[in-house]
Design a protein around this motif. Structure first.
Motif, PDB file in Angstrom:
ATOM      1  N   SER A 277      36.287  -2.017  13.312  1.00  0.00           N
ATOM      2  CA  SER A 277      36.585  -0.585  13.496  1.00  0.00           C
ATOM      3  C   SER A 277      36.505   0.147  12.156  1.00  0.00           C
ATOM      4  CB  SER A 277      37.950  -0.376  14.163  1.00  0.00           C
ATOM      5  OG  SER A 277      39.015  -0.692  13.299  1.00  0.00           O
ATOM      6  N   LYS A 299      37.464   2.079  17.353  1.00  0.00           N
ATOM      7  CA  LYS A 299      37.269   0.837  18.126  1.00  0.00           C
ATOM      8  C   LYS A 299      36.154   1.018  19.161  1.00  0.00           C
ATOM      9  CE  LYS A 299      41.578  -1.346  16.895  1.00  0.00           C
ATOM     10  NZ  LYS A 299      42.926  -1.808  17.229  1.00  0.00           N
ATOM     11  N   ALA A 302      33.019   0.759  17.272  1.00  0.00           N
ATOM     12  CA  ALA A 302      32.757  -0.644  16.905  1.00  0.00           C
ATOM     13  C   ALA A 302      32.070  -1.357  18.061  1.00  0.00           C
ATOM     14  CB  ALA A 302      34.065  -1.346  16.530  1.00  0.00           C
TER      15      ALA A 302
END
Ligand SMILES: Cc1ncc(COP(=O)(O)O)c(C=O)c1O
Length: 332
Positions: A277, A299, A302
């Motif tokens: 992240s 996140k 990511a």
């Protein structure tokens, strides 16, 4: 009632205009370049710019949830973490409507106040801290009871405004994206993969119902968890979407193969950054000037980078990164 009528009936739902819409849909040229020549076409849907009370996804949900509140309610009660984006926007909405606001937050309040916690205070909310997540719902009921005894008219807003009514905000957002994509030259040739952070699941449920009612069989929704398991995400999303469909009078199911819950990017837990992240936040910052928050959007980004790098999305497809806001979380 067919799906077109159901979509039209959205216009009859009570709605309080709070957001600046439509939010931008942008192609980031240098982020695209940095992803390499075989990457799919990437678009950014920037709901961090819904504007009201520093924006984010909660604004769209509260537009519908608070649609019939003015005149009927004088205090908003809701809950979240001490750095909750939802609590921040709810406090802002209460201030805008001339109402009071009580926020039940779990965990110790930051001293001095920072990020969303600072904004909740600036918006004049009364904060009550409880030890754990499980204590929040009963504490909200206690607060509502206390206020009713004082002759007030409180409204309890469940976690994340993720009720069927709140999810209608994201049914409308799906229509908004569909119109913007058409204005960019029609539906892209391959599939469209939408990456969105998903926790209390109202956002994902609304998008899923919206894409279903639009008949977008080409769409895949990747809900990226900052805390919950993929199974919980799927169950909660389907339940909220079903409730939202009932509000629109539509009896059908979601499109098959639409929902793809992704829970591999939680790391050590809610709000705790991971190497992936942190890299995603640097990547979006460096190549697009886009700010990601550490709890949700970093996140989700990511996951998007990993799916592209793993070759899970063919080059002729399109990826939409749905930025859900949360920027104040960077300054906690
Ligand atoms: C910035 C941000 N992104 C995503 C989410 C997740 O949205 P939802 O609760 O509708 O799943 C939230 C709230 O939980 C949020 O604050």
């Amino acid at each position: 009632m067919d799906r077109h009528q159901a979509l039209r009936s959205l216009q009859n739902q009570p709605r309080l205009p709070l957001a600046f819409l439509p939010t931008p849909l942008l192609h980031p040229p240098h982020l695209q370049e940095a992803l390499g020549p075989s990457a799919p076409h990437v678009l950014l849907k920037l709901d961090e710019w819904t504007g009201f009370a520093l924006g984010g996804n909660k604004v769209r949900k509260l537009e519908f949830l608070l649609g019939d509140a003015p005149g009927r309610v004088d205090t908003l009660i809701t809950c979240g973490g001490v750095q909750s984006n939802h609590c921040r926007v709810t406090a802002g909405a209460a201030a805008w409507l001339g109402m009071d606001c009580v926020l039940v937050v779990n965990g110790p309040l930051p001293d001095p106040p920072s990020g969303n916690s600072l904004l909740m205070r600036l918006f004049g909310a009364e904060l009550r801290s409880v030890p754990s997540r499980e204590d929040r719902a009963p504490a909200m009921e206690e607060e509502a009871e206390r206020l009713r005894r004082q002759g007030k008219r409180p409204m309890v807003i469940p976690l994340g405004a993720s009720t069927p009514q709140g999810a209608l905000g994201y049914v409308l957002a799906a229509v908004e994206l569909d119109e913007q994509m058409r204005a960019r030259g029609g539906r892209p040739p391959g599939r469209t993969w939408i990456f969105v952070a998903s926790s209390s699941c109202g956002t994902l449920a609304g998008l899923a119902l919206g894409m279903t009612l639009l008949g977008r069989q080409d769409v895949r929704l990747v809900g990226v968890s900052p805390d919950i398991s993929a199974q919980v995400m799927l169950a909660d999303t389907v339940e909220i979407a079903r409730g939202a469909a009932a509000l629109l009078g539509w009896p059908g199911d979601l499109l098959p193969d639409l929902l793809h819950p992704e829970d591999r990017f939680v790391g050590a837990g809610y709000g705790i950054p991971t190497p992936e992240s942190e890299e995603a936040a640097r990547f979006f910052g460096r190549h697009a000037g886009v700010v990601l928050d550490p709890v949700y959007t970093a996140k989700a980004a990511a996951a998007l980078l990993a799916w592209i790098r793993e070759g899970r999305i063919p080059g002729q497809d399109t990826v939409v990164f749905w930025h859900t806001g949360g920027t104040p979380g960077l300054f906690r």
